[in-house]
Design an enzyme around this catalytic site. Structure first.
Site, PDB file in Angstrom:
ATOM      1  N   LYS C  79       0.886  -1.161  -0.120  1.00  0.00           N
ATOM      2  CA  LYS C  79      -0.071  -0.117  -0.055  1.00  0.00           C
ATOM      3  C   LYS C  79       1.045   1.290   0.074  1.00  0.00           C
ATOM      4  O   LYS C  79       1.947   1.366   0.612  1.00  0.00           O
ATOM      5  CB  LYS C  79      -0.827  -0.416   1.229  1.00  0.00           C
ATOM      6  CG  LYS C  79      -1.842   1.054   1.238  1.00  0.00           C
ATOM      7  CD  LYS C  79      -2.765   0.915   2.458  1.00  0.00           C
ATOM      8  CE  LYS C  79      -3.994   1.937   2.846  1.00  0.00           C
ATOM      9  NZ  LYS C  79      -4.747   1.844   3.937  1.00  0.00           N
ATOM     10  N   SER C 154      -9.504   2.112   3.073  1.00  0.00           N
ATOM     11  CA  SER C 154      -8.592   2.800   2.158  1.00  0.00           C
ATOM     12  C   SER C 154      -7.720   1.844   1.153  1.00  0.00           C
ATOM     13  O   SER C 154      -7.040   2.111   0.248  1.00  0.00           O
ATOM     14  CB  SER C 154      -7.746   3.842   3.123  1.00  0.00           C
ATOM     15  OG  SER C 154      -6.744   3.334   3.967  1.00  0.00           O
ATOM     16  N   SER C 178      -9.500  -0.215   7.239  1.00  0.00           N
ATOM     17  CA  SER C 178      -9.179  -0.078   5.858  1.00  0.00           C
ATOM     18  C   SER C 178      -8.307  -1.360   5.074  1.00  0.00           C
ATOM     19  O   SER C 178      -7.979  -1.237   3.992  1.00  0.00           O
ATOM     20  CB  SER C 178      -8.141   1.043   5.901  1.00  0.00           C
ATOM     21  OG  SER C 178      -8.801   2.213   5.894  1.00  0.00           O
TER      22      SER C 178
END
Lengths: 100, 485, 485
Positions: C79, C154, C178
């Site tokens: 990420k 996210s 997330s």
């Protein structure tokens, strides 16, 4: 509870984010709605409850010995600098007094 | 100068950099004077993703300092973020301690002139230092920009906050000097105000006599970042005069922050910001609570050296004059010298007399401290022994000390090399005395007819013939014996 | 072997024994990324040359070294709020566009040391603030199962990348769901570890007391494989735990009998789409048939979780994001003085949702509001944790839907922040309480994935993985959306 435009300006100044005056009303309304929702917390009886702050266990003290580790090469420290001069970070002039 | 219907109220906030090897939250060197941005890493540059890890030694030093001021140590404290934007503060928050400082309620005993009083310490907290800005051009106002050097960012600090217990510039100076002295014993800081390793903010207000409200309600002026003990005194003096003048003119004193201009010896108003600072303190989530066990605190306490007040008591007990005590106590190197010297020579007054007169004069002339003295405590003690047992006269001792100082050699070595030992042998001296008596019949006559002064002349003649090495006591005795026969 | 049909564990095994080269594996995945990511936009940067070089390095290792690498040759998506040394790290923000970190996150370092090959950085909502990946400054990611829908957020990029098989493993971060919510939306497994289980060093902080890095994978076993490698004490993160790390893969081999599953009414009532609820209930029925027990439990403070979370997370974020000031790195807007530099840089560099949360958080910490908002939220947080502690006296794990809904349409939510915040209701409690939680695929509603979440006591990751494995065994897995026929 509603966030006035003046309060939006105050908070934006603290956060150092420029907010256009035309947006102050909209942002104030959005934040006010969220804050209105937060008022539900007032219903919770928290007498004799300590704030939690964080969730760390006590498996170690989280400290380090006083040993010097190698620093970054200066070029690395400055590699991402938007502007630099004389091996330092360059910033535009400071108006007004010092803070802190 | 001051209006008698007001009392001066002074409180000091003193920042002291701790002399750890590495910074407070990262492994960068804690060193003054390195090239710009060479002692920096992701943590102290405030780079994304970097996390602080507390330096254990910084905690020990901070706790040692607080214990030296008799503070109460909080066994569970924590760090907080103090938030404001400024380019010398890379994360835009300073890791500090807000409502749970690690130490509270200590005290410092000060002597200012003939008055003695206790200044209370309200709190001591740990925090990280900020970096440094170099302004382009002459000054901040005319500057086209500034350059940021973050070598100092993250250096460990303690902030010592006094109660407003001082009532004059002299007391503030005395407090600062005592603070420095105690800290130098604990040995946790370089304490160099000119390098910024010790910095001071002074709060000055005027309290109407008989005022019973909270001092917090008085309009308080904070003088920021004064860089020497002397200037703290000057700034406070100026501020007292300024505020007194305003009060005399019936004007109000504004609560504000002021700076101090060294050249003009005046304080000046630092333009008040558009709005008051709101530091938005909250507990630092990147660090666990700071837990200190009673046992650990006790071990730090046990490791403290004898502190100035204990020394004062001890030295007073030894019969040393108050004045000498203060000289000794304010210089730990001197005190260390004295202590070592007393291991070899137990006559305290003899040792202090020599240290504070001849030794000090020689050291001052050479710009050296007692720690750097070429004549060590053991060497001085040896010299004093040689005087004590009559090997050397006092005057020879003084001469020899200079020689020892210049050569670094011991007293015994020099005595041998220079043939300097005092002559105490009766047989040797009797010869000299006999010949002096023979050569000065007139003086001998004078002596015998009651002129006591004549004896001194004869002693002098013997000393001259022995190049000063004769023991004056022995010569005296022999002369009397021989003349009084 | 059919590389794309195999798990991370199988790939690593093949590379270890030399059946296939790491370079081949990496090439297969890079090829797939080139073909598929144009439309999905799961990735923000791809390191083809670096990945190939790393793979060749692995291939050149002596066999006995390679056999010790649990992730030998496994391509990894990271990420883009987790720092990597070869690829830039933007956190999905314009303010960090093109930022190259001088160091790598501990979790990445550990994965790489275990043989993983970082191939790309995954898209995300800016700084992790969002549940749809639409708040990325670099454009949204599409859900591989339905490309007009969001992948969640996210960690939407990493989750979509796993579902589309652009890599077998990904590292995400989870502050309020997330990892888990995008895992649910993309039909994969995502685990948020106990706070402190995985080092946060190198994770760009959103809310420091809530953030954790965790694995995303297609199977529970693969998630355990990555978790194993990244877990454990890190001296660079003071909030990481020294609690010993369990052997997750070994424990997975033990079947779980008589698991007591707490079913909290608060997570199955209003606000949860009925179709989602029935998918989860149906899985629970099957688990019961297999010998698990379900127990109705009460987590009374659940309804306050969103309010507490959306005060605490933005407050910490407002502080953590202050370092993005245009001075030392990142985007700098034009300005003639310092304050304008700050204000312009942050206004132009941050997206709308980030600005909203920073302002909200700043307000919550500001003078006069701190106790009412921030402290109150932290007290309610303590009660939410207490609810769980009491529940875990009765049950082994707590079950909930991972998200109250199925993936929603791109662009359908953006104008209603409060509605968006409320959709995090099932996931934020684990972060507030610091507890581990895993989301596993539970089935589909009209072709759209639904996730089931288990929340366990601190350090119960092994148990959560075993419980997740049980769900895998009773849920039929459909064909992956983009896998080759």
């Amino acid at each position: 509870m509603a966030l006035s435009e003046q309060m939006v300006r105050h908070v934006a100044t603290l956060a150092r984010i420029r907010v256009d005056s035309k947006d102050e009303g909209r942002i104030g309304a959005e934040l006010s709605r969220v804050l209105e929702y937060m008022t539900m917390l007032e219903r919770v009886d928290t007498t004799a409850v300590d704030p939690m702050w964080q969730s760390v266990d006590a498996t170690w003290d989280g400290q380090r010995d006083d040993e010097v580790q190698s620093s970054l090469e200066r070029a690395q420290a400055l590699a991402n600098a938007p502007e630099q001069r004389d091996e330092m970070f360059l910033i535009p002039r400071i108006l007004g007094g010092e803070e802190g | 100068m001051a209006d008698p219907s007001y009392e001066v109220v002074v409180g000091l906030e003193v920042h002291v950099e701790l002399k750890t090897k590495s910074k407070m939250f990262c492994g960068c060197a804690n060193a003054f004077g390195a090239g710009p941005n060479t002692n920096t890493c992701p943590v102290c540059l405030g780079m994304p993703g970097a996390l602080p890890v507390l330096n254990r030694e910084a905690v020990r030093m901070a706790v040692a300092a607080a214990l030296a001021f008799n503070c109460t140590i909080r066994q569970r404290s924590r760090f907080d973020r103090k938030q404001y934007f400024y380019p010398d503060l890379p994360k835009a928050y300073q890791i500090s301690q807000y409502d749970a400082p690690f130490a509270e309620w200590g005290s410092v005993a000060i002597r200012s002139g003939s008055t003695r009083r206790t200044v209370r310490i309200r709190r001591i907290h740990m925090e990280e230092d900020a970096g440094k800005l170099n302004h382009l051009g002459q000054n901040l106002q005319s500057s086209a920009g500034s350059l940021v050097d973050l070598n100092r960012a993250g250096v460990p600090l303690i902030e010592i906050v006094s109660e407003p217990d001082m009532s004059s510039a002299d007391e503030a100076r005395a407090y600062l000097n005592e603070l420095r002295t105690v800290l130098s014993y604990v040995d946790v800081s370089d304490l160099r105000m000119e390098e910024g390793s010790m910095r001071c903010d002074a709060n000055v207000s005027m309290k109407p006599v008989g005022f019973v409200g909270s001092l917090e309600d008085l309009p308080r002026v904070e003088i920021k970042n004064v860089n020497s003990v002397r200037n703290v005194g000057r700034a406070i003096e100026y501020e007292i005069a300024r505020q007194s003048r305003l009060l005399a003119a019936g004007e109000a004193i504004t609560k504000e922050t002021r700076g101090f201009n060294d050249a003009s010896a005046r304080t000046y108003s630092q333009r008040s910001k558009e709005e008051a600072n709101d530091y938005r303190y909250f507990p630092e989530p990147d660090l666990p609570p700071l837990m200190l066990t009673g046992e650990w605190i006790a071990s730090v306490k046990a490791g403290l050296p004898t502190l100035p007040d204990a020394w004062r008591e001890r030295l007073t007990g030894m019969g040393i004059a108050d004045q000498d005590i203060e000289t000794l106590v304010h210089d730990p190197a001197q005190l260390a010298f004295l202590t070592r010297c007393l291991e070899y020579e137990s006559d305290v007054r003899l040792v202090t007399t020599w240290m504070l007169s001849d030794m000090l004069r020689l050291l001052n002339a050479a710009d050296l401290t007692f720690a750097e003295s070429p004549v060590g405590p053991e060497q001085l003690a040896e010299l004093l022994h040689l005087i004590g047992d009559g090997t050397l006269s006092g005057r020879m001792g003084k001469e020899l000390l200079e020689n020892m100082f210049a050569t670094g050699k011991s007293a015994k070595t020099l005595i041998e090399q220079l043939g300097m030992a005092q002559i105490t042998d009766d047989r040797v001296l009797r010869e000299q005395v006999t010949s002096v008596i023979a050569d000065h019949a007139k003086v001998v006559e004078d002596y015998r007819s009651g002129k006591a002064k004549a004896l001194g002349f004869l002693v002098g003649q013997v000393m001259k013939r022995t190049r000063g090495q004769a023991s004056p006591e022995v010569v005296n005795r022999l002369l009397r014996e021989m003349l009084d026969e | 072997m059919d590389t794309l049909a195999t798990s991370a564990g199988e790939i690593a095994q093949s590379v270890r024994v030399g059946d296939v080269s790491a370079e081949h594996i990496v090439n297969v995945y890079l090829d797939r990324i080139r073909r598929l990511d144009g439309e999905l936009h799961a990735l923000l940067s791809v390191d083809e040359a670096g990945a190939r070089a790393a793979a060749r390095m692995l291939d050149s290792l002596p066999a006995e070294q390679r056999t010790r690498l649990p992730l030998a040759g496994v391509p990894l998506v990271v990420k883009d709020n987790i720092l990597t040394d070869r690829l830039p790290t933007s956190a999905g923000s314009k303010i960090l566009a093109g930022f190259y970190s001088p160091f790598q996150a501990t979790a990445v370092e550990r994965a790489v040391a275990a043989g993983a090959v970082v191939v790309a950085k995954g898209n995300l909502d800016e700084f992790g603030m969002g549940s749809s990946t639409e708040h990325s400054a670099f454009g949204p990611t599409r859900n591989p199962w339905a490309r007009d829908r969001v992948p969640g957020g996210s960690s939407g990029g990493p989750a979509a990348a796993i579902a589309a098989n652009l890599a077998p493993l990904a590292l995400g971060s989870d502050t309020g769901g997330s990892i888990r919510q995008p895992a649910a939306f993309c039909g994969i497994v995502g685990l948020k570890p106990t706070y402190g289980r995985v080092s946060r060093f190198g994770l760009i902080a959103y809310a420091s007391s809530l953030d954790q890095i965790g694995p995303l994978a297609r199977t529970v076993r693969d998630a355990g494989l990555l978790l194993q490698v990244i877990s454990g004490l890190d001296a660079r993160d003071a909030t990481s735990s020294a609690e010993p790390v369990a052997d997750y893969l070994a424990e997975l081999e033990y079947p779980l009998r008589g698991l007591r599953i707490g079913v909290p009414s608060q997570y199955f009532g209003a606000g949860i789409e009925p179709e989602v609820r029935s998918v989860v209930m149906s899985v629970l029925d099957r688990l019961k048939a297999g010998g698990a027990q379900t127990v109705e439990i009460n987590l009374p403070h659940t309804e306050y979780a969103i309010a507490a979370y959306y005060l605490i997370a933005p407050a910490e974020a407002s502080s953590n994001l202050s370092r993005f000031d245009g001075v030392r790195y990142g985007f700098r807007a034009g300005a003639s003085d310092l304050v304008s530099l700050y204000q312009n840089t942050r206004a132009e560099g941050f997206g709308g949702e980030v600005v909203r949360r920073v302002l909200l958080g700043t307000h919550a910490l500001s003078a006069g509001y701190y106790d009412q908002y921030y402290v109150k939220a932290q007290k309610v947080r303590a009660l939410i944790r207490r609810d769980f502690m009491e529940a875990f006296a009765e049950v082994d794990v707590v079950v909930t839907p991972t998200a109250p809904e199925v993936p929603f349409g791109l662009g359908s939510r953006r104008d209603d922040p409060l509605k968006m915040y409320q959709s995090d209701i099932c996931t934020v409690t684990a972060n507030l309480a610091g507890l581990p939680a895993v989301s596993v695929p539970a089935g589909f509603v009209e072709g759209l994935p639904v996730g089931l979440q288990f929340i366990g006591p601190a350090y119960s990751e092994a148990l959560l993985l075993r419980a997740g494995r049980m769900v895998e065994e009773v849920v039929e897995r459909p064909r992956w959306p983009l896998d080759e026929p």
